[in-house]
Write a protein that holds these residues in place. Structure first.
Motif, PDB file in Angstrom:
ATOM      1  N   CYS A 137      -2.942  -8.801   0.753  1.00 20.47           N
ATOM      2  CA  CYS A 137      -4.292  -8.577   1.272  1.00 20.47           C
ATOM      3  C   CYS A 137      -5.131  -7.929   0.170  1.00 20.47           C
ATOM      4  CB  CYS A 137      -4.246  -7.660   2.502  1.00 20.47           C
ATOM      5  SG  CYS A 137      -5.893  -7.303   3.151  1.00 20.47           S
ATOM      6  N   HIS A 143      -5.865  -3.187   8.603  1.00 16.60           N
ATOM      7  CA  HIS A 143      -7.220  -2.832   9.016  1.00 16.60           C
ATOM      8  C   HIS A 143      -7.948  -4.003   9.656  1.00 16.60           C
ATOM      9  CE1 HIS A 143      -6.039  -0.493   5.415  1.00 16.60           C
ATOM     10  NE2 HIS A 143      -6.402   0.532   6.183  1.00 16.60           N
ATOM     11  N   CYS A 177      -4.944  -9.426   8.973  1.00 22.88           N
ATOM     12  CA  CYS A 177      -4.065  -8.445   8.326  1.00 22.88           C
ATOM     13  C   CYS A 177      -3.785  -7.310   9.322  1.00 22.88           C
ATOM     14  CB  CYS A 177      -4.736  -7.906   7.068  1.00 22.88           C
ATOM     15  SG  CYS A 177      -3.736  -6.651   6.235  1.00 22.88           S
ATOM     16  N   HIS A 206      -7.519  -6.079   0.328  1.00 26.57           N
ATOM     17  CA  HIS A 206      -8.028  -4.744   0.647  1.00 26.57           C
ATOM     18  C   HIS A 206      -7.080  -3.646   0.156  1.00 26.57           C
ATOM     19  CE1 HIS A 206      -8.762  -1.424   3.763  1.00 26.57           C
ATOM     20  NE2 HIS A 206      -9.668  -1.306   2.818  1.00 26.57           N
TER      21      HIS A 206
END
Ligand code: FES
Ligand SMILES: [Fe+2]
Length: 345
Positions: A65, A87, A84, A67
């Motif tokens: 991911c 979050h 995901c 992030h």
């Protein structure tokens, strides 16, 4: 769409130049029938991948991911993409992030998109290319008869071999081992002779027509070829790791087996085997899966215990016998592609 930089992943088991050479080629990573909306994990050339389908489109991306680096394969899917678990960022077509739950009204920065790879669906398999070069695209392997009328398409479940793809592929091309390894399935322990044959170089590897009296009916079957029948086995090698074998049965019956060896790492290979045939169409495909798997399993001990684990491309490093013409053509072809001592550990 953001395309991943062609750099070897951390803990890569290949030399960087060889990794890049392999990354420019197409490799299968899953059966198409095993890919739906839910994220599926795969590993190719030490790269961890996530594969999913959204709105009919298959996405192959790095399983990270953008992030905070959580694997998307831990996530789940909704109608619009995969989510995901950390979050809740959601990724849809082309790996684009299309939802940030904590700030739903803000525009999505492009940096939050997944790192995706080129993808093609063919022969019932999902193929990917980690370093696709649009200027100089590599062709996908071809498979005789797959789309021909009267042929049935069968896709055996994938399985793993704890060995190097090059050793496995060379074993598939090896005609001298039938009488030693494959006698419980199709070969004859008393028919060990290998008649002459000569591989011909092609643009993407080589072809070899091998004629012999070794039959291909299952050992358990009552079928016998007519007296004096010569079996043609037509091999097409597409470098580096995909070969097809067309077996000419008596009459017009043909069996085509693709041996698509996918290099998970330099020591693990995931095997895919699409099959096309125009006879015995009434027999349940599970029986074909089972028979094919038995043949591959007969090879397993050899491929997993050969030393060196990788494939010596310098022909002086192993001894050869006349039956090895295809193995030699294979090693020469890999050498010509630029692979070097990398294949030797
Ligand atoms: S790590 Fe994936 S959403 Fe934060
Ligand atoms: Fe074999």
């Amino acid at each position: 769409m953001k395309t991943a930089l062609p750099t070897p992943p951390a803990h890569c088991t290949f030399e960087p130049e060889d990794w890049l050479r392999l990354a420019k080629c197409w490799h299968p990573v899953a059966r198409a029938c095993d890919i739906g909306a839910a994220p599926v994990k795969a590993t190719l050339l030490d790269e961890q991948l996530v594969i999913y389908r959204v709105k009919g489109q298959v996405v192959v991306a790095r399983d990270v991911c953008p992030h905070r680096g959580v694997p998307l394969t831990l996530g789940f899917h909704d109608e619009e993409g995969i989510v995901c678990p950390y979050h809740g960022l959601r990724f849809g077509e082309d790996g684009r992030c299309n939802r940030i739950p904590s700030s739903p009204d803000q525009p999505v920065p492009a940096k939050l998109n997944l790192l995706t790879f080129a993808v093609e669906e063919r022969f019932g398999l999902i193929w990917t290319c980690l370093a696709f070069d649009a200027e100089n695209p590599q062709p996908l392997p071809t498979m005789p008869h797959w789309d021909d009328e009267g042929f049935q398409q069968i896709n055996c479940p994938a399985f793993e071999v704890n060995g190097f793809a090059g050793r496995q592929v060379e074993g598939f091309l090896d005609v001298a081992h039938f009488a030693w390894i494959h006698t419980d399935t199709f070969a004859d322990a008393n028919n060990q002779f290998v008649p002459d044959y000569s591989p011909q170089e092609t643009e993407f590897g080589f072809i070899a027509d091998y004629w012999s009296s070794v039959g291909n009916y299952p050992a358990s079957s009552d079928y016998r070829a007519p007296e004096g029948f010569q079996w043609l086995r037509h091999f097409e090698m597409h470098l580096p790791f995909t070969a097809t074998l067309t077996i000419h049965f008596p009459g017009e019956a043909r069996l085509v087996i693709m041996n698509a060896a996918s290099p998970v790492s330099s020591r693990v290979t995931r095997m895919f085997a699409p099959i096309a045939r125009n006879f015995d169409l009434h027999i349940p495909i599970e029986e074909v899966h089972a028979f094919n798997l038995r043949v591959f399993e007969e090879d397993r001990l050899m491929v997993e215990t050969q030393r060196p684990e990788r494939l010596p491309l310098d022909l002086t490093l192993e001894a050869h016998i006349p039956a090895d013409r295809s193995s030699i053509a294979y090693r020469r072809g890999l050498k010509k592609m630029g692979f070097g001592e990398f294949f030797l550990v």
